[in-house]
Design an enzyme around this catalytic site. Structure first.
Site, short mmCIF file in Angstrom:
data_model
loop_
_atom_site.label_atom_id
_atom_site.label_comp_id
_atom_site.label_asym_id
_atom_site.label_seq_id
_atom_site.Cartn_x
_atom_site.Cartn_y
_atom_site.Cartn_z
N ASP A 295 0.81 -1.23 0.00
CA ASP A 295 0.00 0.00 0.00
C ASP A 295 0.84 1.27 0.00
O ASP A 295 0.30 2.36 0.09
CB ASP A 295 -0.91 0.01 1.24
CG ASP A 295 -1.88 -1.15 1.21
OD1 ASP A 295 -2.39 -1.44 0.11
OD2 ASP A 295 -2.11 -1.76 2.27
N HIS A 296 2.11 1.11 -0.07
CA HIS A 296 2.96 2.31 -0.01
C HIS A 296 4.08 2.17 -1.04
O HIS A 296 5.09 1.55 -0.76
CB HIS A 296 3.54 2.49 1.40
CG HIS A 296 4.11 3.85 1.63
ND1 HIS A 296 5.40 4.18 1.34
CD2 HIS A 296 3.53 4.97 2.12
CE1 HIS A 296 5.62 5.45 1.66
NE2 HIS A 296 4.50 5.95 2.12
N LEU A 297 3.91 2.67 -2.23
CA LEU A 297 2.73 3.40 -2.71
C LEU A 297 2.07 2.59 -3.83
O LEU A 297 2.78 2.08 -4.70
CB LEU A 297 3.16 4.76 -3.26
CG LEU A 297 3.90 5.65 -2.27
CD1 LEU A 297 4.73 6.67 -2.98
CD2 LEU A 297 2.88 6.36 -1.38
#
Lengths: 129, 177
Positions: free
Chosen positions: B33-35
């Site tokens: 989720d990053h990124l």
């Protein structure tokens, strides 16, 4: 080599700007560290460490800001500093102007005695000793 | 949950220096989720800089704790400085190097550098500079009381010390969480 008061002030200003994230023009001699510049308790430890580094001095615990006075029932009663407590503070804080605080003696207002000027005077005393 | 952001301690000199390593793996869930990908660009997995700070806080915090034989509860009180020069990408390693600038009864200040190591050729690039302030919480909380046990240095940290070959720094009477 002696360091002038202006040079001490300039370095103290730099220390406070870095430690508290304030602007140069906020760090004036009469500014109160807690009320005006937003210093919290841990910031005072940070300021002591930074002053040591900036001026090459050693500051013992409780030397600039006395500990174990305001939480000692011998010196404080009903949230006010006693005569004995004021005497202790004057002995331990020769660099601070305690006259205004002496009028109220409210523990809650104690941090107001620490102004930029107090810090400058403290450093000057250390450098001269 | 394992909240530990260094993999191994390489150097631990009480009251002086701690060097630790962190290998960044694409298998780490947080990198998903990053990124994430957007309409404009593909996914860009990178370890958040906040966690790089946490890694430094753990390396420097262990150094400060070991300096007093883990008798103090060492709490990160302030991030004095955090500058970043490179992205912490998977497949690279982070080399944390923390030194004590000042240590007294109330706390400690540390200076830290992070280097990004490329395992392809062993080259290093400056990744970050992180200076921290730690509080010995029992010495700075007038009127407040904390449990006697040292809740900061959990079994995770003590296991890390042992696995890194520094188990002899743990006092024999230390009570682990």
């Amino acid at each position: 080599m002696t360091i002038t008061q202006e040079e001490v002030f300039s370095k103290v200003q730099e220390v406070l700007v870095d430690a508290l994230g304030v602007d140069d023009d906020e760090v004036v001699p009469e500014a109160k560290l807690a009320t005006d510049l937003g210093a919290e308790s841990i910031d005072f430890l940070d300021i002591v460490f930074r002053l040591e580094k900036a001026f090459g001095i050693k500051i013992d615990q409780g030397e600039m800001i006395p500990d174990n006075v305001l939480n000692d029932p011998k010196y404080v009663q009903d949230e006010k500093v006693t005569d004995h407590g004021m005497q202790e503070l004057r002995e331990r804080l020769p660099h601070a102007d305690l006259d205004a605080f002496d009028e109220s003696r409210n523990v809650d207002e104690f941090s107001d005695i620490f102004t930029v000027d107090t810090v400058v005077k403290f450093v000057q005393t250390k450098l001269e000793s | 949950m394992r909240w530990i952001w260094i993999d191994r301690i390489l150097v631990l000199e009480k009251q002086h220096r701690c060097v630790a390593i962190k290998n960044i793996s694409l298998a780490e869930e947080l990198l998903r989720d990053h990124l994430p990908a957007t309409e404009c660009r593909p996914a860009f997995p990178v370890m958040p800089n906040t966690l790089v700070i946490e890694g430094m806080a753990q390396a420097a915090g262990i150094l400060v704790g070991a300096s007093n034989d883990f008798t103090e509860k060492v709490i990160l009180a302030k991030i004095s400085k955090a500058s970043f020069f490179e992205a912490a990408r998977p497949g690279f390693s982070l080399h944390f190097d923390a030194t004590i600038e000042r240590l007294d009864r109330q706390g400690a200040s540390t200076h830290g550098t992070v280097q990004l190591i490329d395992p392809e050729n062993g080259s290093r690039k400056p990744m970050a500079e992180i200076d921290l302030l730690f509080s010995h919480v029992d010495q700075n909380m007038a009127g407040l009381e904390f449990p006697d046990r040292n809740f900061v240095f959990t079994g995770q940290f003590m296991d890390l010390l042992r696995q890194s070959g520094f188990g002899d720094l743990i006092p024999t009477d230390f009570v682990e969480e």
